[in-house]
Design an enzyme around this catalytic site. Structure first.
Site, short mmCIF file in Angstrom:
data_model
loop_
_atom_site.label_atom_id
_atom_site.label_comp_id
_atom_site.label_asym_id
_atom_site.label_seq_id
_atom_site.Cartn_x
_atom_site.Cartn_y
_atom_site.Cartn_z
N CYS A 137 0.84 -1.20 0.00
CA CYS A 137 0.00 0.00 0.00
C CYS A 137 0.88 1.26 0.00
CB CYS A 137 -0.95 -0.02 1.20
SG CYS A 137 -2.34 1.15 1.04
N HIS B 112 -3.51 -5.15 0.29
CA HIS B 112 -2.96 -5.67 1.54
C HIS B 112 -3.02 -7.20 1.53
CE1 HIS B 112 -2.64 -1.91 3.98
NE2 HIS B 112 -3.53 -1.49 3.10
N GLU C 234 -1.62 -9.28 3.37
CA GLU C 234 -1.53 -9.89 4.70
C GLU C 234 -2.90 -10.30 5.24
OE1 GLU C 234 -1.56 -5.36 5.52
OE2 GLU C 234 -0.88 -6.76 3.99
#
Length: 718
Positions: free
Chosen positions: A551, A678, A680
């Site tokens: 990001c 993102h 994750e």
């Protein structure tokens, strides 16, 4: 009077018979036993399998269930459902005869107990009926019966906390879910946060940890990330209940006039809204199946006694009372501290916490005691005596090498047996199957080699600010048979100004960065530390150190290339400098500039690969596109893309429009990748995120083996 008072539209009472847990195999039928006054002649029909299905015409006047009976997994509500479902049956004429009795009786059965449901004008009563018999469910009713059983079957496990916050209620709730799921039960989760914010989107990471983003764009508490990672489910924004959401809903209903002019109060209107929200969310499957979950685990944030959580405590008390003991289980997480040099485990804080909980109308069924060391036997006995909890229901959750051991601790102490017994789910649940989970937990403990990862961030003072990033690094490192050694580098300490204001911190930050095998820059907002991040990206580019930007980290790589390769000294993001002539990162035109909450580009979005042979595509297993979660207001200015690509920064992924850049890669570099999304948030212990896995492989100089370890990891699409 010559006309039968029981005559009118057709109703049939159905009988639910215990046995198989499958609703399709349950036996339901309607049966008129006898109308003593008129000796109704029943007309028998046959279902699809040829079984006789007796039918009778009755007229049910003002019906009232005088006793609510819960039997195992079913209750008398099945009878009400069944008779309502059959109101549309065709009219059946009947013969009458004379009798002096004024009641019509009907047989029904629930679970393994036989009951008779007797009708007299205005009242139903329930009594034993040992002679009632059963017939199979007509095919037309099977789907409706299954749907209704699913609606009624969900049980609830409530997790509360006492003494202090931060005891690990989220990990405990997730671990309870893992153990129940390993027993063959389907599990969903709800997190209750008593703060007035509508969601976590505008909260500082320093105060509340990271903001976890869901597929539907919900910005929620980080505990929902734990739920998704542990249980491998996909939750929605509705699974995170806040005081702000509840009051907003109540006020909107009041403005519409839904309360019919009544005085709107915390009790019953706010508490009813909480209960309705819980029931509604718990009925939504989160594991890809059609039917609701068997168990809903609810975590109540904060500590028992907090004034802000009182409406939720009251609502949960009412919910537990209305559901009954067989449908509600309360686990209270508390602290058993050891004071100073005495070394004695103290039970008084837990005693007071349980007393406070009981005073509010909730009694714990299990105690989950957090401690540094395992509890000794006398401590458990003392807690049992003063907290009114059986010794076998006092769970010892002591410190462990990694949190993957917590479900194993619960299993070893037979927490699943206590919960299943409390919820009366013995017929649905089997023994826990946690072989894969045990192997995962033990394999991490046995790892000896590690990899150093420099995490250059803005919120390093609270590691929970990057919790999902840390977990994604853990998943990928373990997949590569390595332990992650995260080196926390404050971005502001890398800046040139820090060399004067804080020379020791500046020197240590650069030493740590240069000693690491790879560099990761996560997301963030604001201009603090941006110069240090740009210097870290420049160091990674010039020294060919593996680099992953997420990001903001991707935008940092674009700014750094524009300044130091293209020669655009004023290149910047509109977020940091609105007056710069070279806005290489700009505000997205569709995003609001006046409101901050829930106005970003949020949720799961599709990213298409512009270059199928790029490294990122190979990491994902070479699909045409990937679906990942986003949370950003700014994007790369498309007018600068051609210049940057000529300089070697390739934009290999974009959105469906082709104008919004999503993935960048640097040519002639072993691993230099930036992603606007993102990754994750979709990483799982058994399905690590491909970009993180690529970073670990590159850091250990094994990037050439990526084709062997990635075949559609987290986020990959067909």
């Amino acid at each position: 009077m010559g006309r039968c008072a029981a005559r009118g539209s057709v109703r049939r009472l159905l009988r639910v018979v215990g046995g198989s847990q499958s609703a399709k195999q349950r036996v339901l039928t309607g049966e008129a036993v006898k109308c003593h006054k008129h000796h109704h002649v029943m007309r028998e029909e046959r279902c699809g399998k040829g079984h006789r299905v007796p039918r009778v015409q009755v007229r049910l006047l003002s019906i009232e269930i005088t006793q609510r009976i819960f039997l195992h997994r079913t209750n008398m509500e099945y009878v009400g459902f069944a008779s309502r479902a059959l109101q549309s049956q065709p009219h059946k004429k009947q013969r009458r005869s004379n009798s002096n009795n004024s009641s019509c009786q009907f047989a029904t059965r629930a679970a393994s107990s036989r009951l008779r449901l007797s009708y007299s004008p205005g009242i139903y009563s329930v009594q034993a009926n040992p002679t009632s018999r059963a017939l199979p469910l007509p095919p037309t009713m099977a789907a409706a019966a299954e749907e209704e059983e699913g609606r009624l079957a969900t049980k609830y496990v409530l997790i509360t906390g006492g003494v202090v916050s931060g005891l690990g209620k989220g990990v405990t709730a997730s671990s309870v879910g893992v153990v129940l799921k390993s027993c063959g039960l389907r599990v969903t989760c709800i997190k209750i946060d008593p703060y007035l914010n509508t969601d976590a989107g505008t909260m500082s990471p320093f105060e509340h940890g990271e903001v976890f983003v869901l597929d539907d764009g919900g910005e929620v508490d980080l505990d929902l990330g734990n739920y998704e990672r542990f249980l491998d489910v996909t939750l929605t924004r509705e699974n995170n209940i806040t005081t702000g959401k509840i009051y907003q809903s109540v006020i909107e209903k009041e403005r519409k006039g839904d309360y019919l002019g009544k005085t709107v109060q915390v009790v019953p209107h706010v508490t009813d809204e909480i209960k309705n929200w819980i029931r509604s969310v718990s009925s939504v499957p989160v594991d890809g199946q059609a039917r609701p979950a068997d168990v809903c685990v609810i975590e109540l944030g904060g500590t028992v006694g907090d004034i802000e959580s009182m409406p939720f405590i009251e609502a949960l008390r009412q919910l537990s009372f209305s559901l009954g003991k067989d449908n509600f289980c309360l686990i209270h997480v508390s602290l058993v501290p050891v004071l100073g040099v005495v070394g004695e485990q103290k039970t008084k804080p837990t005693q007071h916490s349980v007393r406070e909980l009981r005073a509010l109308g909730l009694t714990p069924d299990l105690l989950a005691c957090r401690s540094a060391q395992p509890l000794i036997g006398s401590v458990k006995e003392k807690l049992s005596q003063f907290c009114h909890v059986p010794v076998e229901n006092i769970l010892d959750i002591h410190d462990v090498p990694n949190i993957w051991h917590v479900p194993l601790i619960l299993r070893n102490q037979k927490a699943h047996d206590a919960i299943i017994k409390q919820l009366n789910l013995a017929r649905s649940a089997g023994p826990p199957e946690l072989r894969d989970w045990t192997q995962m937990a033990e394999s991490y403990d046995n790892l000896s080699n590690s990899v150093k990862i420099a995490l250059v961030g803005k919120y390093n003072n609270l590691t929970d600010s990057y919790l999902s990033v840390v977990k994604a690094l853990l998943h990928s490192s373990v997949a590569c048979s390595l332990k992650p050694s995260i080196q926390w580098v404050a971005a502001s300490d890398l800046e040139d100004a820090a060399a004067t204001s804080a020379p020791d911190a500046h020197a240590k930050a650069w030493e740590t960065l240069k000693d690491s095998s790879c560099i990761l820059i996560p997301g963030g907002f604001g201009d603090r530390g941006i110069s240090g991040m740009i210097l870290a990206a420049k160091y990674a580019r010039e020294n060919k150190v593996p680099y992953l930007g997420i990001c903001l980290g991707m935008q940092i790589s674009v700014i750094e290339m524009s300044r130091h390769v293209l020669g655009l000294g004023d290149a910047d993001s509109e977020e940091f400098n609105t007056d710069t002539p070279d806005r290489v990162v700009m505000y997205m035109p569709e995003v609001s500039k006046t409101h901050m909450g829930n106005t970003m580009r949020l949720g799961c979005r599709r990213t298409f690969f512009r270059k199928p042979d790029c490294l990122t595509s190979k990491l994902y297993g070479s699909p045409p596109h990937v679906d990942e979660r986003h949370r950003h207001r700014y994007e790369v200015n498309p007018s600068f893309v051609p210049m940057l690509e000529k300089a070697g920064l390739q934009f290999v992924g974009c959105d469906e429009s082709g104008n919004r850049m999503e993935i960048v890669e640097l040519q002639d570099h072993p691993f230099y990748i930036g992603v606007q999304y993102h990754p994750e948030f979709k990483s799982r212990p058994r399905r690590p995120s491909p970009p993180f896995t690529g970073l670990i492989l590159a850091a250990t100089e094994h990037i050439r083996t990526l084709a062997n370890i990635s075949n559609g990891g987290a986020g990959a699409s067909e």
